[in-house]
Design a protein around this motif. Structure first.
Motif, PDB file in Angstrom:
ATOM      1  N   ARG A   1     -67.156  21.905  14.111  1.00  8.96           N
ATOM      2  CA  ARG A   1     -66.770  23.286  13.809  1.00  8.96           C
ATOM      3  C   ARG A   1     -66.061  23.939  14.994  1.00  8.96           C
ATOM      4  N   MET A   2     -64.930  24.591  14.696  1.00 14.31           N
ATOM      5  CA  MET A   2     -64.161  25.323  15.709  1.00 14.31           C
ATOM      6  C   MET A   2     -63.661  26.620  15.097  1.00 14.31           C
ATOM      7  N   SER A   3     -63.659  27.673  15.897  1.00 17.04           N
ATOM      8  CA  SER A   3     -63.158  28.964  15.431  1.00 17.04           C
ATOM      9  C   SER A   3     -61.630  28.972  15.436  1.00 17.04           C
ATOM     10  N   ALA A   4     -61.060  29.956  14.756  1.00 15.21           N
ATOM     11  CA  ALA A   4     -59.605  30.085  14.742  1.00 15.21           C
ATOM     12  C   ALA A   4     -59.075  30.328  16.149  1.00 15.21           C
ATOM     13  N   THR A   5     -59.825  31.087  16.943  1.00 10.22           N
ATOM     14  CA  THR A   5     -59.402  31.361  18.322  1.00 10.22           C
ATOM     15  C   THR A   5     -59.374  30.085  19.149  1.00 10.22           C
ATOM     16  N   GLN A   6     -60.408  29.257  18.995  1.00 12.49           N
ATOM     17  CA  GLN A   6     -60.450  27.991  19.728  1.00 12.49           C
ATOM     18  C   GLN A   6     -59.319  27.061  19.301  1.00 12.49           C
ATOM     19  N   LEU A   7     -59.065  26.976  18.017  1.00 14.38           N
ATOM     20  CA  LEU A   7     -57.984  26.132  17.524  1.00 14.38           C
ATOM     21  C   LEU A   7     -56.633  26.635  18.017  1.00 14.38           C
ATOM     22  N   ALA A   8     -56.446  27.947  17.999  1.00 18.93           N
ATOM     23  CA  ALA A   8     -55.178  28.529  18.460  1.00 18.93           C
ATOM     24  C   ALA A   8     -54.933  28.189  19.928  1.00 18.93           C
ATOM     25  N   ALA A   9     -56.002  28.253  20.757  1.00 21.81           N
ATOM     26  CA  ALA A   9     -55.853  27.928  22.174  1.00 21.81           C
ATOM     27  C   ALA A   9     -55.501  26.456  22.368  1.00 21.81           C
ATOM     28  N   GLU A  10     -56.122  25.559  21.604  1.00 29.59           N
ATOM     29  CA  GLU A  10     -55.839  24.136  21.735  1.00 29.59           C
ATOM     30  C   GLU A  10     -54.425  23.790  21.296  1.00 29.59           C
ATOM     31  N   LEU A  11     -53.943  24.465  20.244  1.00 30.25           N
ATOM     32  CA  LEU A  11     -52.636  24.141  19.660  1.00 30.25           C
ATOM     33  C   LEU A  11     -51.509  24.996  20.223  1.00 30.25           C
ATOM     34  N   ASP A  12     -51.876  25.969  21.076  1.00 33.31           N
ATOM     35  CA  ASP A  12     -50.883  26.866  21.690  1.00 33.31           C
ATOM     36  C   ASP A  12     -50.093  27.636  20.627  1.00 33.31           C
ATOM     37  N   VAL A  13     -50.822  28.184  19.650  1.00 36.74           N
ATOM     38  CA  VAL A  13     -50.222  29.008  18.600  1.00 36.74           C
ATOM     39  C   VAL A  13     -51.091  30.252  18.430  1.00 36.74           C
ATOM     40  N   SER A  14     -50.693  31.137  17.534  1.00 39.69           N
ATOM     41  CA  SER A  14     -51.491  32.330  17.259  1.00 39.69           C
ATOM     42  C   SER A  14     -52.579  32.020  16.239  1.00 39.69           C
ATOM     43  N   ALA A  15     -53.598  32.880  16.190  1.00 39.81           N
ATOM     44  CA  ALA A  15     -54.658  32.713  15.187  1.00 39.81           C
ATOM     45  C   ALA A  15     -54.084  32.823  13.781  1.00 39.81           C
ATOM     46  N   ARG A  16     -53.066  33.678  13.599  1.00 38.74           N
ATOM     47  CA  ARG A  16     -52.447  33.827  12.278  1.00 38.74           C
ATOM     48  C   ARG A  16     -51.834  32.493  11.827  1.00 38.74           C
TER      49      ARG A  16
ATOM     50  N   SER B   1     -54.762  23.241   0.616  1.00 35.14           N
ATOM     51  CA  SER B   1     -53.908  23.062  -0.564  1.00 35.14           C
ATOM     52  C   SER B   1     -53.527  21.603  -0.760  1.00 35.14           C
ATOM     53  N   ALA B   2     -53.505  20.854   0.347  1.00 35.70           N
ATOM     54  CA  ALA B   2     -53.151  19.435   0.267  1.00 35.70           C
ATOM     55  C   ALA B   2     -54.350  18.558  -0.081  1.00 35.70           C
ATOM     56  N   GLY B   3     -55.508  19.176  -0.318  1.00 39.33           N
ATOM     57  CA  GLY B   3     -56.676  18.417  -0.736  1.00 39.33           C
ATOM     58  C   GLY B   3     -57.624  18.038   0.377  1.00 39.33           C
ATOM     59  N   ILE B   4     -57.395  18.534   1.592  1.00 39.98           N
ATOM     60  CA  ILE B   4     -58.302  18.244   2.708  1.00 39.98           C
ATOM     61  C   ILE B   4     -59.564  19.091   2.531  1.00 39.98           C
ATOM     62  N   PRO B   5     -60.765  18.506   2.553  1.00 37.31           N
ATOM     63  CA  PRO B   5     -62.004  19.273   2.340  1.00 37.31           C
ATOM     64  C   PRO B   5     -62.396  20.087   3.573  1.00 37.31           C
ATOM     65  N   ILE B   6     -61.680  21.157   3.810  1.00 41.92           N
ATOM     66  CA  ILE B   6     -61.916  22.026   4.949  1.00 41.92           C
ATOM     67  C   ILE B   6     -62.452  23.356   4.439  1.00 41.92           C
ATOM     68  N   TYR B   7     -63.432  23.882   5.125  1.00 41.32           N
ATOM     69  CA  TYR B   7     -63.989  25.164   4.675  1.00 41.32           C
ATOM     70  C   TYR B   7     -64.374  25.995   5.891  1.00 41.32           C
ATOM     71  N   ALA B   8     -64.533  27.305   5.659  1.00 42.79           N
ATOM     72  CA  ALA B   8     -64.857  28.250   6.720  1.00 42.79           C
ATOM     73  C   ALA B   8     -66.321  28.641   6.630  1.00 42.79           C
ATOM     74  N   GLU B   9     -66.962  28.719   7.786  1.00 38.92           N
ATOM     75  CA  GLU B   9     -68.345  29.175   7.892  1.00 38.92           C
ATOM     76  C   GLU B   9     -68.319  30.556   8.535  1.00 38.92           C
ATOM     77  N   PRO B  10     -68.734  31.617   7.842  1.00 37.93           N
ATOM     78  CA  PRO B  10     -68.647  32.968   8.396  1.00 37.93           C
ATOM     79  C   PRO B  10     -69.700  33.200   9.479  1.00 37.93           C
ATOM     80  N   GLY B  11     -69.550  34.327  10.179  1.00 39.93           N
ATOM     81  CA  GLY B  11     -70.531  34.717  11.179  1.00 39.93           C
ATOM     82  C   GLY B  11     -70.043  34.513  12.597  1.00 39.93           C
ATOM     83  N   PRO B  12     -70.781  35.076  13.587  1.00 37.35           N
ATOM     84  CA  PRO B  12     -70.377  34.986  14.999  1.00 37.35           C
ATOM     85  C   PRO B  12     -70.239  33.548  15.493  1.00 37.35           C
ATOM     86  N   SER B  13     -71.065  32.638  14.992  1.00 38.79           N
ATOM     87  CA  SER B  13     -70.995  31.238  15.425  1.00 38.79           C
ATOM     88  C   SER B  13     -70.278  30.360  14.414  1.00 38.79           C
TER      89      SER B  13
END
Length: 325
Positions: free
Chosen positions: A18-33, A44-56
């Protein structure tokens, strides 16, 4: 470009969980958007990815999912020799390729090996530059590396310090790049035998239309080892002659490093009536030697070569004007 980024995002989640959008953005050098849009594209391409809400919370893959899209590109494969050296990889323009290659390799490992590689990364780190040193400015390193890959001749304007200080123009055949203690060196032919050039000394560089054939049997590592041995033994090249106080002799190890200090101390003359010793120290270039000797302050006096004496004299006079009595 986006396809490569999507794969990197997928491999990050696969390798690290699990990684947050902020962490992924920093690793990929892009914005959170951008991360939000990429996650939507993967889902949309069928990858089983999902979001877990909350601070962690954050994004993660469904348990048991693994991608097999881990083939290395040519650039990524070529960057693997710099694994563990992120700064040199970035200087050569291979930073992003190296990061992608490491992700793909980690994803291809069986789970026990992947965990072992993570433990090693957490416990060991290689830092090549010496203490209290900034890396050399090497604005022409990328162009030089490109010519090296293509066996392409170059014309350089180079600042040399010996045998006569000044600028020279050379047509060179790049044969290899060496990173030594945070300093880049070029090994190049074009004359009777390959020679060594400090990359930071290249003022201008112009790729030439001609290509060359590398010398048959040229061994870069063996050439460099022989060069280092000649330099450290001071059998060839220039040396500086200095006088040192006893405190200066004691400080040589910290200033020069253990091996160079041993060479200097091996030829150390007995103390004179004033207690000073005379020594011969290998000289790579005037600027580097001056910066090193200034650390010894009044515990050293340079006797030769004349250009080093002149450089130190000008530097000390300029410094004295900053601190008037």
């Amino acid at each position: 470009m986006r396809a490569s980024r999507l794969l990197s995002l997928l491999l990050l989640l696969q390798n690290r969980g699990r990684m947050s959008a902020t962490q992924l953005a920093a690793e990929l050098d892009v914005s959170a958007r951008t991360v939000y849009r990429d996650v939507e594209a993967l889902a949309s391409a069928g990858i089983p990815i999902y979001a877990e809400p909350g601070p962690s919370g954050g994004y993660q893959l469904m348990d048991g999912y693994r991608t097999r899209l881990t083939g290395l590109t040519a650039a990524e494969a070529g960057s693997l020799f710099l694994t563990g050296l992120p700064q040199p990889a970035a200087e050569l323009g291979l930073g992003a390729h190296l990061a992608a290659a490491e992700l793909k390799l980690t994803a291809a490992f069986p789970t026990p090996y992947r965990e072992a590689s993570t433990r090693i990364r957490q416990r060991f780190h290689l830092d090549t530059p010496g203490w209290y040193r900034e890396p050399d400015a090497v604005p022409h390193l990328l162009a030089l590396a490109d010519a090296l890959w293509q066996d392409q001749a170059v014309e350089v304007r180079y600042r040399r310090w010996s045998p006569r200080p000044g600028e020279v123009v050379r047509r060179l055949h790049p044969l290899g790049l060496i990173l030594k203690a945070g300093v880049w060196y070029l090994i190049a032919g074009g004359y009777d035998q390959p020679r060594t050039y400090r990359v930071a000394g290249i003022i201008d560089l112009r790729p030439l239309p001609e290509h060359f054939t590398r010398p048959h049997g040229f061994d870069l590592a063996a050439f460099w080892q022989a060069h280092v041995q000649r330099y450290e033994q001071a059998d060839t090249g220039q040396v500086m002659t200095v006088r040192l106080t006893p405190d200066g002799v004691t400080a040589l190890r910290d200033v020069l490093g253990p091996r160079a200090a041993r060479l200097a101390l091996r030829a150390l003359a007995p103390a004179g009536p004033d207690g000073w010793h005379q020594a011969a120290i290998p000289l790579e270039n005037v600027t580097q030697a001056a910066a090193m000797l200034l650390r010894l302050g009044a515990d050293v006096q340079v006797l030769a070569p004349a250009e080093l004496v002149a450089h130190l004299t000008a530097t000390i006079r300029a410094m004295s004007r900053l601190y008037p009595a």
